[in-house]
Write a protein that holds these residues in place. Sequence first.
Motif: not given
Length: 85
Positions: A65-72, A74-75
């Motif tokens: 989830q953290i990696k996905e948020r970094e990509k989109d 929203k991190f």
Amino acid sequence: MKTTYTISEAEKNFSDITKDVNSEEKPVTIKSPEGTDYDVVIISKKHWDAMQETLHLAKNGVIDQIKEREKDGKFIDFDKAWNAE
């Protein structure tokens, strides 16, 4: 700091080894007798707890989830969020 001991060396120096593992924050390997495959590694409880937490987070998908948020985009950087006034 010595990082590898035989079993007999470890027995003689166990107290010092545990102190070094914690103060130096480095693991120590205890080698099994030649021809066997029973080596062990001693790490500090602090490092053990950190590894267990990482495994728990990975198992429950938090790291993904953290990696996905970094990509989109929203991190939010934890340090910036924590120190925001």
